[in-house]
Design a protein around this motif. Structure first.
Motif, PDB file in Angstrom:
ATOM      1  N   THR A  17       0.832  -1.193   0.000  1.00 41.13           N
ATOM      2  CA  THR A  17       0.000   0.000   0.000  1.00 41.13           C
ATOM      3  C   THR A  17       0.874   1.253   0.000  1.00 41.13           C
ATOM      4  O   THR A  17       1.787   1.383   0.829  1.00 41.13           O
ATOM      5  N   HIS A  18       0.599   2.170  -0.927  1.00 42.36           N
ATOM      6  CA  HIS A  18       1.331   3.434  -1.047  1.00 42.36           C
ATOM      7  C   HIS A  18       0.557   4.526  -0.322  1.00 42.36           C
ATOM      8  O   HIS A  18      -0.648   4.679  -0.499  1.00 42.36           O
ATOM      9  N   SER A  19       1.289   5.294   0.514  1.00 43.08           N
ATOM     10  CA  SER A  19       0.670   6.413   1.211  1.00 43.08           C
ATOM     11  C   SER A  19       1.652   7.573   1.262  1.00 43.08           C
ATOM     12  O   SER A  19       2.801   7.457   0.811  1.00 43.08           O
ATOM     13  N   ASP A  20       1.224   8.686   1.843  1.00 42.12           N
ATOM     14  CA  ASP A  20       2.114   9.834   1.955  1.00 42.12           C
ATOM     15  C   ASP A  20       3.325   9.518   2.826  1.00 42.12           C
ATOM     16  O   ASP A  20       4.415  10.075   2.634  1.00 42.12           O
ATOM     17  N   GLU A  21       3.158   8.616   3.800  1.00 41.31           N
ATOM     18  CA  GLU A  21       4.264   8.266   4.698  1.00 41.31           C
ATOM     19  C   GLU A  21       5.236   7.273   4.078  1.00 41.31           C
ATOM     20  O   GLU A  21       6.365   7.126   4.545  1.00 41.31           O
ATOM     21  N   GLY A  22       4.802   6.556   3.052  1.00 44.82           N
ATOM     22  CA  GLY A  22       5.668   5.549   2.448  1.00 44.82           C
ATOM     23  C   GLY A  22       4.884   4.320   2.035  1.00 44.82           C
ATOM     24  O   GLY A  22       3.752   4.431   1.553  1.00 44.82           O
ATOM     25  N   TYR A  23       5.463   3.150   2.256  1.00 47.18           N
ATOM     26  CA  TYR A  23       4.845   1.896   1.821  1.00 47.18           C
ATOM     27  C   TYR A  23       4.630   0.972   3.015  1.00 47.18           C
ATOM     28  O   TYR A  23       5.483   0.873   3.907  1.00 47.18           O
ATOM     29  N   HIS A  24       3.498   0.302   3.001  1.00 47.10           N
ATOM     30  CA  HIS A  24       3.176  -0.684   4.025  1.00 47.10           C
ATOM     31  C   HIS A  24       2.962  -2.021   3.329  1.00 47.10           C
ATOM     32  O   HIS A  24       2.105  -2.144   2.444  1.00 47.10           O
ATOM     33  N   CYS A  25       3.761  -3.005   3.687  1.00 47.31           N
ATOM     34  CA  CYS A  25       3.715  -4.320   3.040  1.00 47.31           C
ATOM     35  C   CYS A  25       3.190  -5.356   4.025  1.00 47.31           C
ATOM     36  O   CYS A  25       3.661  -5.435   5.173  1.00 47.31           O
ATOM     37  N   VAL A  26       2.215  -6.148   3.582  1.00 45.21           N
ATOM     38  CA  VAL A  26       1.647  -7.218   4.404  1.00 45.21           C
ATOM     39  C   VAL A  26       1.723  -8.521   3.610  1.00 45.21           C
ATOM     40  O   VAL A  26       1.212  -8.599   2.482  1.00 45.21           O
ATOM     41  N   ILE A  27       2.374  -9.526   4.181  1.00 45.35           N
ATOM     42  CA  ILE A  27       2.503 -10.841   3.552  1.00 45.35           C
ATOM     43  C   ILE A  27       1.776 -11.863   4.423  1.00 45.35           C
ATOM     44  O   ILE A  27       2.021 -11.941   5.634  1.00 45.35           O
ATOM     45  N   ARG A  28       0.923 -12.643   3.802  1.00 44.27           N
ATOM     46  CA  ARG A  28       0.178 -13.686   4.516  1.00 44.27           C
ATOM     47  C   ARG A  28       0.437 -15.022   3.815  1.00 44.27           C
ATOM     48  O   ARG A  28       0.234 -15.132   2.593  1.00 44.27           O
ATOM     49  N   ARG A  29       0.882 -16.021   4.574  1.00 45.09           N
ATOM     50  CA  ARG A  29       1.191 -17.321   3.985  1.00 45.09           C
ATOM     51  C   ARG A  29       0.527 -18.436   4.783  1.00 45.09           C
ATOM     52  O   ARG A  29       0.630 -18.469   6.017  1.00 45.09           O
TER      53      ARG A  29
END
Length: 508
Positions: A114-126
């Motif tokens: 997810t791209h936002s003004d603060e940067g990137y948030h990555c979520v990985i689900r396995r």
């Protein structure tokens, strides 16, 4: 006359076997040898003259590392042969579609950036399944950043000055085996400026909970990276047998994003994704989704984007739809001659020492400068060497440095191998002039090299193991050879993206 379902299933098995064999660059005879079968057997199975057996299918699956595809085709054939097929049969599970002892399997992976003004948030689900015979107590994850993926020099300088830190990642990890979500402890494995490797531990303050053979668990981990350290790309690498992989990009619609993708595998060079990335908009966000079933082991899928509403000078990295910079382009960018240049196929000129000492020292100085530059581009954990022809200089000079970066490089002037041990081994080598691949090369474990000193006198130096391999590789360059000339015919090259031992020394 139409063929029976059993015959069609046998044909499907033969076709799957042939696809993976040719993808690995193996002849039928070579595959049979690796599997321990008579050389004619593979030919007979692919020619539909022999029906596959369970032992044959298991060995083919293991040797070709087909991510369960060969084994699945065999199961379909075997079920029809024994009359076990039917519309209500249970779907296959990892314990059925993979041979025993496979180890950890990813049944489903979903990755969201997810791209936002603060940067990137990555979520990985396995969703994981232990198809092996031993309990699993930890799981390795990797976080790599590349601010300017089409300009490696600029990116390396940027991350050296602004390294990624564990603190800013804000890493969180959880597990859920159906009884509720619990946090997981984690421990750092590798800590570099633009790269982190992390062990997620099957334990927390409440105790330990190994994943035992036959058990399943869902793990989820998330991290954050500032916009100053993340370029416009997101990559997933298939390092474990995987049944389903999905990727989602969540980008601001107001920036008018353009997204494209590429994939590579052991059997193919980089090319476009086989299926398109789908877009739908929601609440001012552009959501891009892509998924694949049964991706081959070691495949890599890379999504890239640019924001078309930004002016050209605001483009995050100048990336275009042609994808990332190849490893060989990085080497070419610092002046290293690439495979195909005539100079790499010609013997180098010997120095007349001491008369040409000044020329020799100038050549060695230029080699030394490039050696320093190379350290900014790649972790040479096995050591590194460079020969004058690789800089477009037709002189018989080379520098070789062992894996210890603090060690002084060995200067080789007018070198030649005068003796070598009968004992040899095979290890994977890379080449600065052919950096997109690695190849398995046989070399002597010890060589004696006669080489010149600055004053023209000659000495003989013995090199063993890793240094023997490095020195022999550079002397090959001075004689107009590349390591591919030393490889056993029929042995395939490995794309650098799929090479598993980057960051590790050779083993002796």
């Amino acid at each position: 006359m139409s063929t029976s379902p059993i015959e069609r299933a046998a044909d499907s098995f033969a076709a799957e076997l042939a696809r993976h064999r040719t993808g690995r660059g193996l002849s039928k005879k070579q595959l049979a040898t690796l599997m321990g079968f008579d050389p004619s057997y593979v030919s007979h199975v692919e020619g539909r003259r022999h029906r596959p057996t369970e032992d044959f299918a298991r060995r083919a699956e293991a040797v070709l590392e087909a991510s369960g595809a060969i084994w699945q085709r065999y199961r379909e054939y075997d079920e029809l042969r024994h009359g076990r097929s039917g519309p209500h049969r249970d779907p296959p599970v990892p314990g059925q579609w993979l041979p025993p002892g496979t180890g950890l399997v990813v049944e489903r992976e979903s990755a969201t950036l997810t791209h936002s003004d603060e940067g990137y948030h990555c979520v990985i689900r396995r969703e994981l399944y232990n198809a092996g015979t031993e309990p699993v107590t930890r799981y390795l994850v990797r976080v790599a950043v590349d601010r300017y993926p089409n300009d490696p020099g600029r990116s390396n300088r940027h991350h050296r000055e602004h390294p990624l830190t564990f603190a800013e990642l804000q890493l969180e990890a959880y597990r859920d085996d159906g009884g509720g979500r619990e946090p997981m402890h984690w421990r750092a494995k590798h800590d570099r400026d633009a790269f982190k490797e992390i062990w997620l531990l099957f334990e927390n303050a409440e105790g330990r909970f190994p994943l035992y053979p036959g058990d399943r668990v869902t793990i989820e981990y998330a991290y954050r990276v500032g916009r100053d350290k993340w370029g416009p790309w997101f990559q997933r690498a298939v390092r474990l047998p995987t049944r389903h992989l999905s990727v989602q990009l969540d980008l601001p619609a107001e920036l008018d994003p353009k997204v494209w993708g590429a994939e590579t595998s052991l059997s193919s060079e980089e090319g476009p994704l086989r299926t398109p990335v789908q877009r739908h908009d929601r609440d001012g966000r552009a959501i891009y989704e892509w998924a694949t079933d049964d991706p081959p082991l070691n495949a890599r899928y890379r999504l890239q984007w640019r924001f078309r509403s930004l002016p050209p000078d605001a483009e995050p990295d100048g990336a275009g739809p042609d994808g990332r910079v190849r490893a060989s382009d990085r080497m070419r960018g610092i002046g290293i001659v690439q495979r195909g240049d005539d100079l790499l196929q010609q013997p180098a000129h010997q120095f007349d020492l001491p008369r040409q000492e000044r020329i020799a020292r100038d050549v060695v100085d230029r080699l030394s400068a490039v050696l320093v530059r190379l350290d900014e581009l790649h972790p040479f954990s096995k050591g590194v060497g460079i020969a004058a022809p690789q800089l477009g200089l037709g002189w018989a000079a080379a520098l070789v440095r062992p894996a210890d970066r603090a060690a002084e490089p060995v200067v080789l002037l007018n070198p030649r191998i005068v003796d070598s041990a009968a004992e040899t081994d095979e290890q994977y080598e890379g080449c600065l002039s052919f950096f997109d691949h690695r190849g398995l090369v046989p070399r002597s474990l010890r060589i004696d090299v006669e080489h010149a000193q600055w004053d023209g006198s000659r000495v003989i130096t013995s090199f063993e193991y890793a240094m023997a391999r490095l020195v022999a590789h550079e002397i090959d360059h001075l004689e107009g050879h590349l390591y591919v000339d030393r490889m056993i015919p029929g042995v395939p090259l490995v794309p650098v993206e799929e090479y598993r031992d980057t960051g590790h020394p050779w083993r002796y």
